[in-house]
Scaffold this active site. Structure first.
Site, PDB file in Angstrom:
ATOM      1  N   ASP A   1       0.853  -1.181   0.000  1.00  0.00           N
ATOM      2  CA  ASP A   1       0.000   0.000   0.000  1.00  0.00           C
ATOM      3  C   ASP A   1       0.892   1.235   0.000  1.00  0.00           C
ATOM      4  O   ASP A   1       1.416   1.636   1.046  1.00  0.00           O
ATOM      5  CB  ASP A   1      -0.897   0.000   1.233  1.00  0.00           C
ATOM      6  CG  ASP A   1      -1.894  -1.143   1.212  1.00  0.00           C
ATOM      7  OD1 ASP A   1      -2.847  -1.064   0.422  1.00  0.00           O
ATOM      8  OD2 ASP A   1      -1.723  -2.106   1.977  1.00  0.00           O
TER       9      ASP A   1
ATOM     10  N   ASP B   1     -10.631  -4.462  -1.436  1.00  0.00           N
ATOM     11  CA  ASP B   1      -9.630  -4.092  -0.436  1.00  0.00           C
ATOM     12  C   ASP B   1     -10.282  -3.226   0.625  1.00  0.00           C
ATOM     13  O   ASP B   1     -10.807  -2.159   0.323  1.00  0.00           O
ATOM     14  CB  ASP B   1      -8.493  -3.321  -1.128  1.00  0.00           C
ATOM     15  CG  ASP B   1      -7.350  -2.975  -0.192  1.00  0.00           C
ATOM     16  OD1 ASP B   1      -7.425  -3.307   1.004  1.00  0.00           O
ATOM     17  OD2 ASP B   1      -6.373  -2.378  -0.668  1.00  0.00           O
TER      18      ASP B   1
END
Length: 224
Positions: A37, A177
């Protein structure tokens, strides 16, 4: 036809002081990819991984790396993250003024391209780039921090996206996600997502291998 389920951990909950070993343990636990991320403190209010950190971890596992670029200028950074070892780059529709150009650039650099949608962004923002991507990511939280609650209303969005892709003949995965756990994964997979990102919930299992196996089993059962 059901698509192959992939369990992909976010490394946000990992021990940052031992990231290489954490990547090795995730690979040994049977994950399908590892997601980085990447946050720049501008598009989202957090800072995370630069390309040097990812490159330092690349030798610890053979599992594919994907970079979720939550950044204001993905074109500026794409090459660096590919060179760091990420063979799949996810860019946000919200940050790309010229989305076709951004995706073409990633592909020209030898990587696979994917596009992400925030919860408030409609599918129509990406329907004209289906032919350029390997995957569409539907965010089930607003990006920026791990450990957020799953937005269940995104399941309708996933279902509609799956229908659009199939009707138009696009061989494209759907990733979700945000807030994916034993309690929420069936809803996401049942709606049509086949790539499931799990961060905080996965790392709370007694072992990573148990977590991967349990989440995969629940997702596969939901497809049937």
């Amino acid at each position: 036809m059901a698509r192959t389920i992939e369990i992909v951990p976010s490394v946000l909950p990992a021990n940052f002081a031992d990231l290489g070993a954490e990547c090795r343990r995730l690979g040994e636990a049977g994950v399908d990819r590892i997601q980085w991320d990447v946050m720049d403190g501008n598009f989202v209010p957090n800072l995370t991984f630069g390309p040097d950190v990812i490159a330092a971890c690349r030798s610890y596992t053979d599992v594919r790396f994907e970079a979720h670029l939550m950044v204001e200028d993905p074109d500026l950074l794409a090459k660096e993250y590919i060179e760091a070892g990420c063979d799949l780059l996810i860019v946000h529709a919200e940050t790309s003024t010229h989305l076709h150009r951004t995706l073409d650039n990633i592909r020209s650099l030898g990587a696979h391209a994917a596009v992400a949608l925030n919860p408030g962004t409609p599918i129509e923002a990406v329907e004209h780039v289906f032919d350029l991507v390997e995957m569409v990511l539907v965010m089930t939280v607003n990006p920026g921090f791990g450990g957020q609650a799953y937005i269940s209303t995104m399941e309708a969005k996933v279902s509609r996206l799956r229908s659009m892709l199939d009707e138009r003949g696009h061989d494209v995965d759907i990733e979700v996600d945000g807030g994916i756990s034993a309690k929420t994964i069936a809803g996401a997979a049942g709606a049509g997502a086949n790539v499931l990102i799990s961060g905080s919930a996965l790392f709370k299992y007694p072992t990573l291998a148990e977590g991967v196996a349990d989440l995969r089993s629940r997702a596969e059962a939901a497809q049937q």
